[in-house]
Design a protein around this motif. Sequence first.
Motif, mmCIF file in Angstrom:
data_model
loop_
_atom_site.group_PDB
_atom_site.id
_atom_site.type_symbol
_atom_site.label_atom_id
_atom_site.label_comp_id
_atom_site.label_asym_id
_atom_site.label_seq_id
_atom_site.Cartn_x
_atom_site.Cartn_y
_atom_site.Cartn_z
ATOM 1 N N GLY A 98 -1.628 3.756 -16.355
ATOM 2 C CA GLY A 98 -0.358 4.068 -15.700
ATOM 3 C C GLY A 98 -0.460 3.965 -14.198
ATOM 4 O O GLY A 98 -1.536 3.702 -13.643
ATOM 5 N N PHE A 99 0.680 4.229 -13.572
ATOM 6 C CA PHE A 99 0.742 4.227 -12.121
ATOM 7 C C PHE A 99 1.521 5.458 -11.699
ATOM 8 O O PHE A 99 2.621 5.737 -12.201
ATOM 9 N N ALA A 100 0.919 6.215 -10.737
ATOM 10 C CA ALA A 100 1.572 7.403 -10.184
ATOM 11 C C ALA A 100 1.887 7.113 -8.729
ATOM 12 O O ALA A 100 0.980 6.831 -7.925
ATOM 13 N N ALA A 101 3.155 7.148 -8.364
ATOM 14 C CA ALA A 101 3.583 6.837 -6.989
ATOM 15 C C ALA A 101 3.444 8.060 -6.112
ATOM 16 O O ALA A 101 3.656 9.190 -6.559
ATOM 17 N N THR A 102 3.087 7.823 -4.863
ATOM 18 C CA THR A 102 3.002 8.913 -3.890
ATOM 19 C C THR A 102 4.336 9.001 -3.150
ATOM 20 O O THR A 102 4.756 8.039 -2.482
ATOM 21 N N ILE A 103 5.008 10.163 -3.287
ATOM 22 C CA ILE A 103 6.343 10.325 -2.670
ATOM 23 C C ILE A 103 6.387 11.663 -1.949
ATOM 24 O O ILE A 103 5.634 12.579 -2.287
ATOM 25 N N PRO A 104 7.257 11.790 -0.938
ATOM 26 C CA PRO A 104 7.469 13.106 -0.328
ATOM 27 C C PRO A 104 8.059 14.061 -1.361
ATOM 28 O O PRO A 104 8.763 13.662 -2.288
ATOM 29 N N VAL A 134 3.490 16.419 -0.750
ATOM 30 C CA VAL A 134 3.780 15.180 -1.461
ATOM 31 C C VAL A 134 3.667 15.442 -2.948
ATOM 32 O O VAL A 134 3.071 16.423 -3.397
ATOM 33 N N ARG A 135 4.264 14.464 -3.694
ATOM 34 C CA ARG A 135 4.161 14.532 -5.146
ATOM 35 C C ARG A 135 3.743 13.148 -5.654
ATOM 36 O O ARG A 135 3.979 12.124 -4.997
ATOM 37 N N THR A 136 3.072 13.170 -6.849
ATOM 38 C CA THR A 136 2.623 11.892 -7.428
ATOM 39 C C THR A 136 3.085 11.824 -8.880
ATOM 40 O O THR A 136 2.274 11.965 -9.818
ATOM 41 N N PRO A 137 4.392 11.602 -9.095
ATOM 42 C CA PRO A 137 4.877 11.537 -10.467
ATOM 43 C C PRO A 137 4.449 10.224 -11.136
ATOM 44 O O PRO A 137 4.257 9.195 -10.496
ATOM 45 N N ILE A 138 4.269 10.304 -12.449
ATOM 46 C CA ILE A 138 3.919 9.115 -13.225
ATOM 47 C C ILE A 138 5.206 8.317 -13.414
ATOM 48 O O ILE A 138 6.167 8.796 -14.038
ATOM 49 N N ILE A 139 5.209 7.070 -12.888
ATOM 50 C CA ILE A 139 6.414 6.261 -13.001
ATOM 51 C C ILE A 139 6.213 5.072 -13.946
ATOM 52 O O ILE A 139 7.199 4.499 -14.430
ATOM 53 N N MET A 156 1.104 14.843 -11.048
ATOM 54 C CA MET A 156 -0.304 15.167 -11.214
ATOM 55 C C MET A 156 -0.890 15.828 -9.982
ATOM 56 O O MET A 156 -1.870 16.570 -10.067
ATOM 57 N N TYR A 157 -0.294 15.606 -8.804
ATOM 58 C CA TYR A 157 -0.824 16.194 -7.583
ATOM 59 C C TYR A 157 -0.594 17.701 -7.528
ATOM 60 O O TYR A 157 -1.179 18.401 -6.709
ATOM 61 N N SER A 158 0.267 18.195 -8.402
ATOM 62 C CA SER A 158 0.521 19.632 -8.430
ATOM 63 C C SER A 158 -0.604 20.404 -9.121
ATOM 64 O O SER A 158 -0.693 21.625 -8.959
ATOM 65 N N ASP A 159 -1.466 19.712 -9.833
ATOM 66 C CA ASP A 159 -2.590 20.374 -10.532
ATOM 67 C C ASP A 159 -3.833 20.284 -9.654
ATOM 68 O O ASP A 159 -4.199 19.188 -9.209
ATOM 69 N N ALA A 203 -6.473 1.103 -0.076
ATOM 70 C CA ALA A 203 -7.515 1.969 0.461
ATOM 71 C C ALA A 203 -6.982 2.781 1.613
ATOM 72 O O ALA A 203 -6.202 2.283 2.443
ATOM 73 N N GLY A 204 -7.375 4.034 1.690
ATOM 74 C CA GLY A 204 -6.913 4.910 2.757
ATOM 75 C C GLY A 204 -7.781 4.802 3.990
ATOM 76 O O GLY A 204 -8.919 4.365 3.945
ATOM 77 N N ASP A 205 -7.179 5.195 5.137
ATOM 78 C CA ASP A 205 -7.972 5.210 6.358
ATOM 79 C C ASP A 205 -8.415 6.637 6.642
ATOM 80 O O ASP A 205 -8.193 7.554 5.872
ATOM 81 N N ALA A 206 -9.041 6.837 7.774
ATOM 82 C CA ALA A 206 -9.604 8.155 8.073
ATOM 83 C C ALA A 206 -8.541 9.220 8.186
ATOM 84 O O ALA A 206 -8.771 10.382 7.888
ATOM 85 N N SER A 207 -7.347 8.872 8.572
ATOM 86 C CA SER A 207 -6.284 9.866 8.724
ATOM 87 C C SER A 207 -5.785 10.369 7.395
ATOM 88 O O SER A 207 -5.105 11.384 7.348
ATOM 89 N N ALA A 208 -6.076 9.666 6.332
ATOM 90 C CA ALA A 208 -5.576 10.077 5.012
ATOM 91 C C ALA A 208 -6.646 10.768 4.209
ATOM 92 O O ALA A 208 -6.555 10.853 3.001
ATOM 93 N N ALA A 209 -7.672 11.267 4.872
ATOM 94 C CA ALA A 209 -8.796 11.843 4.147
ATOM 95 C C ALA A 209 -8.463 13.157 3.492
ATOM 96 O O ALA A 209 -9.010 13.501 2.468
ATOM 97 N N SER A 210 -7.544 13.936 4.082
ATOM 98 C CA SER A 210 -7.286 15.269 3.535
ATOM 99 C C SER A 210 -5.961 15.372 2.821
ATOM 100 O O SER A 210 -5.807 16.159 1.901
ATOM 101 N N VAL A 211 -4.973 14.608 3.241
ATOM 102 C CA VAL A 211 -3.643 14.703 2.648
ATOM 103 C C VAL A 211 -3.167 13.297 2.290
ATOM 104 O O VAL A 211 -3.239 12.388 3.107
ATOM 105 N N VAL A 212 -2.698 13.158 1.048
ATOM 106 C CA VAL A 212 -2.159 11.873 0.627
ATOM 107 C C VAL A 212 -0.730 11.772 1.150
ATOM 108 O O VAL A 212 0.079 12.663 0.928
ATOM 109 N N SER A 213 -0.410 10.668 1.795
ATOM 110 C CA SER A 213 0.937 10.476 2.337
ATOM 111 C C SER A 213 1.440 9.103 1.916
ATOM 112 O O SER A 213 0.660 8.165 1.768
ATOM 113 N N PRO A 214 2.735 8.951 1.717
ATOM 114 C CA PRO A 214 3.289 7.678 1.244
ATOM 115 C C PRO A 214 2.955 6.491 2.113
ATOM 116 O O PRO A 214 2.646 5.417 1.598
#
Length: 549
Positions: A98-104, A134-139, A156-159, A203-214
């Motif tokens: 599946g794919f889970a999108a990263t959304i506000p 943010v939230r990562t619902p399965i779409i 899934m990000y809520s767990d 791939a994320g950069d260093a700024s995304a190390a702690s919080v996933v953002s869209p």
Amino acid sequence: MRKRITSAIVFSLAAAIGLSLAGQLWVSSETADRRRFSQLADDAVDRVDAKLASYLSLLYATRAFLAADGPGISAETFERFISGLDLAERHDGIQGIGFAATIPAAAAPSVADELSARYGRTVEIWPPTTDQPVRTPIILLEPQDQRNQVALGYDMYSDPVRRQAMDAAATTGRPAASGPVRLVQEIDENRQFGFLIYLPVAAGDASAASVVSPPAEPGFVYAPLRIGDFLEAALFQKPQPAIHVEVFDGEAKPENLILASREPLLPEIAHFAVERELDVAGRQLLFRLSPTENFERLGSNYPAALLAIFVLVLAIVLALLSLVQSRRLEAVAALNEASERNLAQKDMLLREMNHRIKNSIARMLSIARQTARRAESLEDFTARYSARLQAMAAAQEMLTRSRWGSAQIGALLSAELTQVFGEDEESCRLQGPEVEVDETVSQALGLTFHELATNAMKYGALSSPEGMLVVEWRLDGKDLVIDWQEQGGQAPDLSVERAGFGTRLIDMTIRGELGGSIERRAGEGRLAILIRFPFAERGKPQPVPGSRL
């Protein structure tokens, strides 16, 4: 005692050497089977690792597909792609991709509307609330079976467990596995622990190390796996290994156990169990693998057991042979001792025979002299002398017979005196009760009476015409007492008396053979000899070795 110690030493040495060989055989058999099972366990873990590698290749392929067409592709297009992967037939054990999108978090209602329109039914973003930005619902999730339909819209990000794995994947840009969780697809009674593997689409950069953002991460390709189904697919396909598997999330503690297979263990070789660690997309799982009843041992304990039994039997046989040999040596030693004793007895008999012959000759000369002094003519001498010799022969015959049976003391004494003195018994007086003695006592007393009578005739009272011999015997309690008295003639001086063979023979017979005592007393014209020996235990005749009763 020595022969038993020798046999024990022989048994101990043989048993120790043989049991050592049996132990080495058992150890080598155990070692071979242990190595074979260890190789079997390594193969099993390699199967799991290979199966995980195939799943990761699917995630990389799906990420490449989404990177090319964008996460906004239709559900039908995604369904066709996943169908082409043939998950059910070629990649059993995986629940789907599946794919889970990263959304506000605030965009959840609009995304829910889009999902409802895409799938033609109401799809909610759940759980309804979250404390994350943010939230990562399965779409997207295929195949769209009943179990996977339940998972659509799940954030899934809520767990916390899932969020930790997603943060790790976003930080490293590599696949990351979650800890054990209950999959949202678990809607039936056969529930299992599962885990998820996440792979970021960009791939994320260093700024995304702690919080996933869209902006940094559009989402995650992921695969949900039920641990039981996964291991069934990885391990228990033909050829099925004879192993029991326990899977721990981290250390081998009861609280970390996430799966235990149903195959029964083989308790006899439970010590063959091995532990192997496996890196599952950055997470360490510990596998404890033990042999089951289907594990066929190439080695066997029976040869070692049979060898041990054979060695013990051989040790017993060797010990018995050692004991027999020791007894044989003892028998040879006893035979040599008996031979030496027989030689000594024969020498004693020869000396006694020589002594008796000399005494007999002396008696015959003495009888001849006495007969000659009283004979009136040559014919009278010949008749008297012949009669006395016949009396001596008859007495000798009676003494000879008494050696093989019992005899009366009076008869034995009379026969012996007749043999020594002939028919001239006027100077002898015998007195005592009827006492029957066995052959041992009769032989001993026969020798004693013979020596005493011979000494009396040669050196004692009866060496002169006026001499007199009085012999009395009686029972005194448990002893038999014989009182030998010589009267008249010259009494011997016991202080200077020569201890000849006859005297030694008397002492050896009375003291040594009969266990008694002999006492000599001499006075003016008188010699008294008192003989005493135990008699109560000799009441019944005792058999002589080699004689017939």
